[in-house]
Design an enzyme around this catalytic site. Structure first.
Site, PDB file in Angstrom:
ATOM      1  N   LYS A  76       0.861  -1.178   0.000  1.00  0.00           N
ATOM      2  CA  LYS A  76       0.000   0.000   0.000  1.00  0.00           C
ATOM      3  C   LYS A  76       0.899   1.229   0.000  1.00  0.00           C
ATOM      4  O   LYS A  76       1.721   1.407   0.897  1.00  0.00           O
ATOM      5  CB  LYS A  76      -0.902   0.007   1.236  1.00  0.00           C
ATOM      6  CG  LYS A  76      -1.782   1.247   1.326  1.00  0.00           C
ATOM      7  CD  LYS A  76      -2.511   1.311   2.662  1.00  0.00           C
ATOM      8  CE  LYS A  76      -3.240   2.642   2.806  1.00  0.00           C
ATOM      9  NZ  LYS A  76      -3.813   2.823   4.154  1.00  0.00           N
ATOM     10  N   THR A 124      -8.466   3.303  12.851  1.00  0.00           N
ATOM     11  CA  THR A 124      -8.662   4.118  14.042  1.00  0.00           C
ATOM     12  C   THR A 124     -10.013   3.885  14.701  1.00  0.00           C
ATOM     13  O   THR A 124     -10.114   3.845  15.934  1.00  0.00           O
ATOM     14  CB  THR A 124      -8.505   5.611  13.691  1.00  0.00           C
ATOM     15  OG1 THR A 124      -7.211   5.817  13.104  1.00  0.00           O
ATOM     16  CG2 THR A 124      -8.647   6.484  14.916  1.00  0.00           C
TER      17      THR A 124
END
Length: 256
Positions: free
Chosen positions: A96, A206
């Site tokens: 990524k 998160t």
């Protein structure tokens, strides 16, 4: 019913939930993976060998595909170096791309991301670039050899949800690659909405890592993503711009 999967780098995946691992305590990562039933999990290369007795790879099941990221890279050159390092560490060919020069808003540098994607695709990497949702940049990433496009929903780590919804929808409609919504998704309902829009997958970190019960929230996201995908495949009902339409007959029983 046909099996509903999507493909990255010639590999088929059933789960459309990509789990980030950046903010978890080590002992919770395995539980989160199991509850999410994720088949792909990201990791920062610098966390693969933190201490001999505390290696993040020990907490990730063997059947889960690793997606190392280039977190910390400020330009294409640094991102390419980190990706090569991840391959040498045994993390595989998936990568990524994260390139951020701005330390306040952490917005991805699309131009440098295109450069890194082109170089790494030539070297045989399966490149998933994290990008600001811009149609022209997304087309450049397609031409550079990206395996998917990962637009942000809102600033990374913010949990603010789908702030860029209209622009992500353009990518879903116009780009012939899997669109994986990444960054800023804060609630399962928001992940569900991404899938209803036609996104191929959602990545979350998160929202789960800062939840009161990490494992339970991972399960909630999994269920929401599955529900959103099912709704997309079923075809969402029409929306009336004006007026209303009765669900039940309003005539036949009001007569004297």
């Amino acid at each position: 019913m046909n099996k509903d999967t999507f493909t990255l780098g010639g590999r088929e995946f059933s789960s459309r939930f990509i789990l980030g691992s950046g903010k978890y305590s080590m002992e919770l990562i395995k539980a989160a993976v199991e509850n999410a039933q994720a088949e792909i999990i990201t990791l920062a290369v610098r966390r693969t060998n933190t201490r001999q007795s505390e290696n993040i790879l020990d907490y990730i099941p063997d059947n889960v595909t690793l997606l190392p990221n280039t977190s910390g890279a400020r330009d294409a050159r640094e991102a390419v170096r980190i990706a090569r390092m991840a391959r040498e560490l045994g993390c595989g060919d998936f990568v990524k791309i994260e390139i951020m020069r701005d330390s306040k808003y952490l917005l991805p540098d699309n131009a440098e991301t295109v450069k890194a994607t082109e170089q790494l695709a030539k070297e045989g990497f399966v490149v998933l670039p994290y990008m600001y949702p811009d149609l022209y940049a997304a087309r450049d990433l397609v031409n550079a050899g990206a395996a998917a496009v990962m637009p942000l929903a809102s600033p990374i780590g913010s949990n603010k949800g789908l702030a860029t919804k209209e622009f992500i929808q353009i990518l879903v409609d116009e780009i012939d690659l899997p669109i994986i919504v990444d960054a800023g998704i804060g609630r399962p309902s928001q992940a569900c909405e991404c899938m209803e829009m036609g996104a191929a997958a959602v990545m979350a970190n998160t929202a789960i890592a800062t939840a009161g019960d990490v494992a339970a929230m991972a399960g909630a996201f999994k269920d929401a993503i599955n529900a959103g995908r099912a709704a997309y495949l079923a075809g969402l009902g029409r929306v009336l711009e004006r007026g209303a339409s009765a669900s039940d007959p309003l005539t036949g029983f009001l007569r004297d």
